[in-house]
Motif scaffolding. Structure first.
Motif, PDB file in Angstrom:
ATOM      1  N   THR A  21      79.939  65.909  44.413  1.00  0.00           N
ATOM      2  CA  THR A  21      79.499  66.772  45.221  1.00  0.00           C
ATOM      3  C   THR A  21      78.199  67.412  44.724  1.00  0.00           C
ATOM      4  O   THR A  21      77.110  67.456  45.549  1.00  0.00           O
ATOM      5  CB  THR A  21      80.368  67.818  45.871  1.00  0.00           C
ATOM      6  OG1 THR A  21      81.738  67.297  46.252  1.00  0.00           O
ATOM      7  CG2 THR A  21      79.948  68.631  47.076  1.00  0.00           C
ATOM      8  N   VAL A  22      78.236  67.918  43.665  1.00  0.00           N
ATOM      9  CA  VAL A  22      76.942  68.682  43.095  1.00  0.00           C
ATOM     10  C   VAL A  22      75.882  67.442  43.000  1.00  0.00           C
ATOM     11  O   VAL A  22      74.854  67.610  43.170  1.00  0.00           O
ATOM     12  CB  VAL A  22      77.257  69.212  41.681  1.00  0.00           C
ATOM     13  CG1 VAL A  22      76.206  69.518  40.776  1.00  0.00           C
ATOM     14  CG2 VAL A  22      78.363  70.298  41.958  1.00  0.00           C
ATOM     15  N   CYS A  23      76.203  66.200  42.299  1.00  0.00           N
ATOM     16  CA  CYS A  23      75.275  65.117  42.143  1.00  0.00           C
ATOM     17  C   CYS A  23      74.691  64.815  43.653  1.00  0.00           C
ATOM     18  O   CYS A  23      73.307  64.659  43.592  1.00  0.00           O
ATOM     19  CB  CYS A  23      75.899  64.228  41.730  1.00  0.00           C
ATOM     20  SG  CYS A  23      76.198  64.099  39.851  1.00  0.00           S
ATOM     21  N   SER A  24      75.261  64.867  44.618  1.00  0.00           N
ATOM     22  CA  SER A  24      74.757  64.610  45.868  1.00  0.00           C
ATOM     23  C   SER A  24      73.969  65.551  46.363  1.00  0.00           C
ATOM     24  O   SER A  24      73.021  65.362  46.983  1.00  0.00           O
ATOM     25  CB  SER A  24      75.964  64.125  46.958  1.00  0.00           C
ATOM     26  OG  SER A  24      76.916  63.235  46.564  1.00  0.00           O
ATOM     27  N   ALA A  25      74.392  66.849  46.428  1.00  0.00           N
ATOM     28  CA  ALA A  25      73.447  68.005  46.742  1.00  0.00           C
ATOM     29  C   ALA A  25      72.272  67.919  45.976  1.00  0.00           C
ATOM     30  O   ALA A  25      71.239  68.444  46.262  1.00  0.00           O
ATOM     31  CB  ALA A  25      74.455  69.192  46.536  1.00  0.00           C
ATOM     32  N   LEU A  67      67.061  60.342  43.122  1.00  0.00           N
ATOM     33  CA  LEU A  67      67.974  59.306  43.362  1.00  0.00           C
ATOM     34  C   LEU A  67      68.773  58.959  42.267  1.00  0.00           C
ATOM     35  O   LEU A  67      69.942  58.259  42.287  1.00  0.00           O
ATOM     36  CB  LEU A  67      67.087  58.025  43.821  1.00  0.00           C
ATOM     37  CG  LEU A  67      66.476  58.081  45.211  1.00  0.00           C
ATOM     38  CD1 LEU A  67      65.614  56.909  45.425  1.00  0.00           C
ATOM     39  CD2 LEU A  67      67.564  58.363  46.295  1.00  0.00           C
ATOM     40  N   VAL A  68      68.399  59.314  40.910  1.00  0.00           N
ATOM     41  CA  VAL A  68      69.215  59.154  39.598  1.00  0.00           C
ATOM     42  C   VAL A  68      70.735  59.737  39.778  1.00  0.00           C
ATOM     43  O   VAL A  68      71.630  59.050  39.656  1.00  0.00           O
ATOM     44  CB  VAL A  68      68.527  59.622  38.541  1.00  0.00           C
ATOM     45  CG1 VAL A  68      69.621  59.520  37.369  1.00  0.00           C
ATOM     46  CG2 VAL A  68      67.111  58.821  38.209  1.00  0.00           C
ATOM     47  N   PRO A  69      71.008  61.107  40.239  1.00  0.00           N
ATOM     48  CA  PRO A  69      72.085  61.600  40.419  1.00  0.00           C
ATOM     49  C   PRO A  69      73.004  60.678  41.306  1.00  0.00           C
ATOM     50  O   PRO A  69      74.334  60.531  40.627  1.00  0.00           O
ATOM     51  CB  PRO A  69      71.964  63.059  40.633  1.00  0.00           C
ATOM     52  CG  PRO A  69      70.528  63.278  40.401  1.00  0.00           C
ATOM     53  CD  PRO A  69      69.808  61.998  40.506  1.00  0.00           C
ATOM     54  N   ILE A  70      72.621  60.510  42.401  1.00  0.00           N
ATOM     55  CA  ILE A  70      73.630  59.782  43.385  1.00  0.00           C
ATOM     56  C   ILE A  70      73.823  58.309  43.075  1.00  0.00           C
ATOM     57  O   ILE A  70      74.764  57.925  43.279  1.00  0.00           O
ATOM     58  CB  ILE A  70      72.914  59.925  44.785  1.00  0.00           C
ATOM     59  CG1 ILE A  70      73.814  59.549  45.989  1.00  0.00           C
ATOM     60  CG2 ILE A  70      71.766  58.924  44.897  1.00  0.00           C
ATOM     61  CD1 ILE A  70      74.810  60.448  46.241  1.00  0.00           C
ATOM     62  N   GLY A  71      72.833  57.815  42.127  1.00  0.00           N
ATOM     63  CA  GLY A  71      72.924  56.413  41.642  1.00  0.00           C
ATOM     64  C   GLY A  71      74.007  56.153  40.397  1.00  0.00           C
ATOM     65  O   GLY A  71      74.770  55.440  40.785  1.00  0.00           O
ATOM     66  N   LEU A  72      74.146  57.439  39.764  1.00  0.00           N
ATOM     67  CA  LEU A  72      75.125  57.635  38.834  1.00  0.00           C
ATOM     68  C   LEU A  72      76.660  57.768  39.504  1.00  0.00           C
ATOM     69  O   LEU A  72      77.593  57.276  39.075  1.00  0.00           O
ATOM     70  CB  LEU A  72      74.736  58.581  38.006  1.00  0.00           C
ATOM     71  CG  LEU A  72      73.636  58.534  36.901  1.00  0.00           C
ATOM     72  CD1 LEU A  72      73.379  59.721  36.286  1.00  0.00           C
ATOM     73  CD2 LEU A  72      73.778  57.255  35.854  1.00  0.00           C
ATOM     74  N   VAL A  73      76.603  58.514  40.507  1.00  0.00           N
ATOM     75  CA  VAL A  73      78.069  58.556  41.237  1.00  0.00           C
ATOM     76  C   VAL A  73      78.249  57.416  41.773  1.00  0.00           C
ATOM     77  O   VAL A  73      79.571  56.951  41.960  1.00  0.00           O
ATOM     78  CB  VAL A  73      77.676  59.807  42.320  1.00  0.00           C
ATOM     79  CG1 VAL A  73      78.847  59.695  43.402  1.00  0.00           C
ATOM     80  CG2 VAL A  73      77.598  61.282  41.668  1.00  0.00           C
TER      81      VAL A  73
END
Length: 146
Positions: A5-9, A38-44
């Motif tokens: 959730t934090v990465c998406s936010a 876009l890196v955090p959502i890609g890691l998720v």
């Protein structure tokens, strides 16, 4: 679940900042911000965040990191001792038994080579000042063909 959730936010906030930056006609900077966001959502999406969260809270994983650190420390210590001590036991024994030779020049009379002092300047004539003596400058100019 919280990490996702934090990465998406963070990704959504970054894309919002990129949109505002693009509105201000700074497109290159906006593209960079969008790439970073876009890196955090890609890691998720790839599962890296879940794996990292499972690893971070696992005592077995931390014990493994401790074993790796101990292994690295042993390798570094043995390498340092080997460099300092002069190699293996056999090499040290050979070095101790070898006769020591003093570092002396082959010809003690000629240690630094021939003396290369510049020639003494001729004294100026009594009627001339040192500024009037241009013979050395003339010699240099003749040497270069000027």
């Amino acid at each position: 679940m919280i990490a996702e959730t934090v990465c998406s936010a963070v990704s959504v906030a970054g894309l919002g900042i990129a949109a505002v930056t693009a509105y201000r006609r700074r497109f290159l900077r906006a593209a960079r911000i969008a790439a970073y966001s876009l890196v955090p959502i890609g890691l998720v999406m790839t599962g890296v965040v879940g794996w990292a969260a499972d690893t971070a809270f696992s005592p077995t994983a931390w014990a493994g990191f401790g074993a790796l650190a101990a292994s690295w420390a042993l390798f570094a210590t043995t390498r340092a001792v080997e460099r300092r001590g002069g190699g293996s036991r056999k090499q040290r024994k050979e070095a101790r038994s070898a006769p020591r030779e003093a570092a002396q020049p082959a010809d003690p009379g000629r240690e630094l080579g021939p003396a290369t002092r510049p020639a003494a300047r001729p004294a100026a004539a009594p009627g001339q000042s040192p500024a009037d003596d241009f013979s050395d400058i003339e010699a240099i100019l003749k040497k270069h063909g000027i």
